[in-house]
Design a protein around this motif. Structure first.
Motif, mmCIF file in Angstrom:
data_model
loop_
_atom_site.group_PDB
_atom_site.id
_atom_site.type_symbol
_atom_site.label_atom_id
_atom_site.label_comp_id
_atom_site.label_asym_id
_atom_site.label_seq_id
_atom_site.Cartn_x
_atom_site.Cartn_y
_atom_site.Cartn_z
ATOM 1 N N GLY A 67 20.592 -8.200 87.688
ATOM 2 C CA GLY A 67 20.965 -7.251 88.716
ATOM 3 C C GLY A 67 22.150 -6.435 88.228
ATOM 4 O O GLY A 67 22.111 -5.860 87.136
ATOM 5 N N GLU A 68 23.223 -6.417 89.017
ATOM 6 C CA GLU A 68 24.453 -5.727 88.609
ATOM 7 C C GLU A 68 25.454 -6.673 87.964
ATOM 8 O O GLU A 68 26.621 -6.332 87.798
ATOM 9 C CB GLU A 68 25.077 -5.034 89.818
ATOM 10 N N TRP A 69 24.999 -7.847 87.607
ATOM 11 C CA TRP A 69 25.800 -8.767 86.814
ATOM 12 C C TRP A 69 25.417 -8.619 85.342
ATOM 13 O O TRP A 69 24.294 -8.227 85.021
ATOM 14 C CB TRP A 69 25.544 -10.213 87.227
ATOM 15 N N THR A 70 26.363 -8.953 84.452
ATOM 16 C CA THR A 70 26.084 -8.980 83.026
ATOM 17 C C THR A 70 26.469 -10.338 82.468
ATOM 18 O O THR A 70 27.626 -10.764 82.587
ATOM 19 C CB THR A 70 26.866 -7.885 82.267
ATOM 20 N N LEU A 71 25.495 -11.048 81.894
ATOM 21 C CA LEU A 71 25.750 -12.327 81.242
ATOM 22 C C LEU A 71 26.148 -12.042 79.804
ATOM 23 O O LEU A 71 25.450 -11.314 79.091
ATOM 24 C CB LEU A 71 24.512 -13.218 81.289
ATOM 25 N N ARG A 72 27.283 -12.598 79.366
ATOM 26 C CA ARG A 72 27.829 -12.283 78.043
ATOM 27 C C ARG A 72 28.110 -13.557 77.260
ATOM 28 O O ARG A 72 28.569 -14.549 77.821
ATOM 29 C CB ARG A 72 29.133 -11.482 78.193
ATOM 30 N N ALA A 73 27.849 -13.500 75.953
ATOM 31 C CA ALA A 73 28.114 -14.665 75.095
ATOM 32 C C ALA A 73 28.547 -14.199 73.715
ATOM 33 O O ALA A 73 28.092 -13.163 73.218
ATOM 34 C CB ALA A 73 26.880 -15.553 74.982
ATOM 35 N N ALA A 74 29.452 -14.983 73.112
ATOM 36 C CA ALA A 74 29.929 -14.687 71.763
ATOM 37 C C ALA A 74 30.326 -15.983 71.065
ATOM 38 O O ALA A 74 31.421 -16.098 70.511
ATOM 39 C CB ALA A 74 31.107 -13.716 71.806
ATOM 40 N N GLY A 75 29.430 -16.964 71.117
ATOM 41 C CA GLY A 75 29.690 -18.213 70.406
ATOM 42 C C GLY A 75 30.870 -19.000 70.932
ATOM 43 O O GLY A 75 31.414 -19.849 70.226
ATOM 44 N N GLY A 76 31.312 -18.721 72.167
ATOM 45 C CA GLY A 76 32.437 -19.454 72.742
ATOM 46 C C GLY A 76 33.791 -18.843 72.463
ATOM 47 O O GLY A 76 34.815 -19.379 72.914
ATOM 48 N N PHE A 77 33.852 -17.724 71.740
ATOM 49 C CA PHE A 77 35.130 -17.085 71.412
ATOM 50 C C PHE A 77 35.655 -16.313 72.620
ATOM 51 O O PHE A 77 35.150 -15.242 72.954
ATOM 52 C CB PHE A 77 34.948 -16.147 70.210
ATOM 53 N N THR A 78 36.628 -16.881 73.299
ATOM 54 C CA THR A 78 37.307 -16.378 74.494
ATOM 55 C C THR A 78 36.404 -16.396 75.724
ATOM 56 O O THR A 78 35.200 -16.187 75.637
ATOM 57 C CB THR A 78 37.880 -14.951 74.319
ATOM 58 N N ARG A 79 37.009 -16.668 76.862
ATOM 59 C CA ARG A 79 36.255 -16.663 78.113
ATOM 60 C C ARG A 79 35.751 -15.266 78.446
ATOM 61 O O ARG A 79 34.693 -15.102 79.029
ATOM 62 C CB ARG A 79 37.123 -17.201 79.249
ATOM 63 N N ARG A 80 36.533 -14.255 78.112
ATOM 64 C CA ARG A 80 36.129 -12.886 78.461
ATOM 65 C C ARG A 80 34.783 -12.530 77.861
ATOM 66 O O ARG A 80 33.968 -11.859 78.487
ATOM 67 C CB ARG A 80 37.192 -11.881 77.982
ATOM 68 N N ARG A 107 45.657 -14.352 60.195
ATOM 69 C CA ARG A 107 46.452 -15.581 60.152
ATOM 70 C C ARG A 107 47.512 -15.600 61.254
ATOM 71 O O ARG A 107 47.963 -16.667 61.651
ATOM 72 C CB ARG A 107 47.098 -15.752 58.780
ATOM 73 N N ARG A 108 47.911 -14.442 61.734
ATOM 74 C CA ARG A 108 48.855 -14.394 62.843
ATOM 75 C C ARG A 108 48.141 -14.568 64.180
ATOM 76 O O ARG A 108 48.720 -15.067 65.140
ATOM 77 C CB ARG A 108 49.629 -13.063 62.834
ATOM 78 N N TYR A 109 46.877 -14.184 64.259
ATOM 79 C CA TYR A 109 46.135 -14.239 65.510
ATOM 80 C C TYR A 109 45.935 -15.690 65.925
ATOM 81 O O TYR A 109 45.451 -16.513 65.142
ATOM 82 C CB TYR A 109 44.795 -13.537 65.340
ATOM 83 N N GLN A 110 46.266 -16.015 67.167
ATOM 84 C CA GLN A 110 46.324 -17.408 67.603
ATOM 85 C C GLN A 110 45.109 -17.877 68.400
ATOM 86 O O GLN A 110 45.040 -19.037 68.787
ATOM 87 C CB GLN A 110 47.580 -17.621 68.449
ATOM 88 N N ARG A 111 44.163 -17.008 68.689
ATOM 89 C CA ARG A 111 43.079 -17.381 69.589
ATOM 90 C C ARG A 111 42.161 -18.467 69.026
ATOM 91 O O ARG A 111 41.683 -19.315 69.760
ATOM 92 C CB ARG A 111 42.249 -16.146 69.942
ATOM 93 N N VAL A 112 41.869 -18.410 67.742
ATOM 94 C CA VAL A 112 40.963 -19.385 67.141
ATOM 95 C C VAL A 112 41.501 -19.813 65.791
ATOM 96 O O VAL A 112 42.256 -19.098 65.138
ATOM 97 C CB VAL A 112 39.539 -18.806 66.965
#
Length: 335
Positions: A109-122, A217-222
């Motif tokens: 519908g007007e929802w969008t299901l999104r996935a990226a291998g678990g990288f960030t909730r967004r 290397r500075r990026y802390q997310r993963v």
């Protein structure tokens, strides 16, 4: 609160007011047993079996027994914020989605299901910008199975605090056992003041269309930036990465940032600084340099997202003129 001519409180709301902004007063005994009044303002999300659910602007949900009500009325929508550029929730949500794109997506519908291998909730959550086109329970079942097929927990991103946001959906999710895990504020401001920030910190800020090893290397997310992470970070209308070199040429950068230019908007993300190099103006320099690039491409407004408990970042962005537009919350489905 509503007080009658006789000086008594009056409840002037009914279940037909679900979806409207209300103000209610209830009796709330304290620890000593003394009954005190408690006031609640928010969107009346539901009124079922003698229990009201009211969603506040920050996403918190109050459960109030109908029997405890002593007064209540419908109130006007929250006043429009005067600071920053004019912006609607739907516009900002769409700009934010284009700035942080998933590896795969599917409409519901007007929802969008999104996935990226678990990288960030967004990038691994449902973005609801309307109705799912099916009863809510059926939609949530589809969401749960879609993420399970990918070995991921089911997350749904819902917003509160602005016209067109989803206070009712937040209450519906809570009632079904979905748990709010993380909340963040979407803040907006004029772009030019960010570009005018003093950026002379004794270090050159380098801009590029892709990130290098020092930035990563500075990026802390993963811990490991795999292919799906690169796809998320480099996707967008006009993506720029900023890097301030660290003391060790082979080590992590001293400061980094990412900016996505999309029409009139410039979105700032991944602004991080070496803890040993904080309070030296590096984050300010990174954002100012990115802002000047965005201004050169015709952008005039800025947005960013910051978690509610990040006091250092909130203070920095407040000084730059950013103000809260709305909040969003990630709800995790029942395990």
């Amino acid at each position: 609160m509503e007080i009658t001519a006789g000086g008594r409180f009056e409840v002037r709301i009914t279940p037909t007011d679900v979806g409207r902004r209300v103000s209610v007063r209830r009796l709330n005994p304290d620890r000593e047993g003394t009954e005190r009044f408690t006031d609640t303002v928010g969107v009346l999300a539901s009124w079922n079996e003698g229990v009201l659910l009211i969603t506040a602007r920050d996403g918190r949900i109050a459960r109030i027994a109908e029997s405890d009500l002593v007064a209540g009325k419908v109130v006007p929508p929250a006043p429009a914020r005067r600071r920053g550029p004019a912006a609607g929730f739907r516009e900002l949500a769409q700009v934010g989605a284009r700035a942080w794109q998933p590896v795969e997506s599917e409409p519901l519908g007007e929802w969008t299901l999104r996935a990226a291998g678990g990288f960030t909730r967004r990038a691994n959550s449902v973005l609801p910008l309307g109705e799912p086109g099916t009863p809510l329970d059926d939609a949530l079942a589809r969401v749960t199975s879609w993420y399970a097929e990918r070995g991921l927990p089911a997350y749904l991103q819902a917003a509160t605090g602005a016209e067109g946001t989803q206070e009712v959906l937040c209450a519906e999710l809570t009632a079904r056992g979905w748990v709010r895990e993380v909340s963040a504020g979407v803040r907006i401001g004029a772009l030019a003041p960010v570009g005018d920030q003093a950026a002379d910190v004794g270090h050159q800020v380098r801009l590029s269309r892709d990130y290098d090893r020092a930035w990563a290397r500075r990026y802390q997310r993963v811990a490991s930036l795999g292919p799906h992470v690169r796809q998320v970070l480099t996707a967008g209308p006009s993506v720029w990465f900023a890097t301030v070199a660290g003391a060790d040429a082979d080590g992590p950068a001293a400061a980094i940032g990412r900016c996505v230019v999309d029409g009139r908007w410039a979105g700032f993300m991944a602004v991080e600084t070496d803890p040993q190099a904080r309070r030296r103006g590096l984050a300010t320099a990174v954002m100012a340099t990115l802002a000047r690039q965005a201004l050169a491409e015709g952008a005039s407004a800025a947005w960013l997202q910051v978690e509610e408990d990040n006091e250092g970042a909130l203070a920095l962005y407040e000084r730059m003129g950013f103000s809260l537009h709305h909040s969003y919350h990630h709800y995790r489905g029942p395990r």
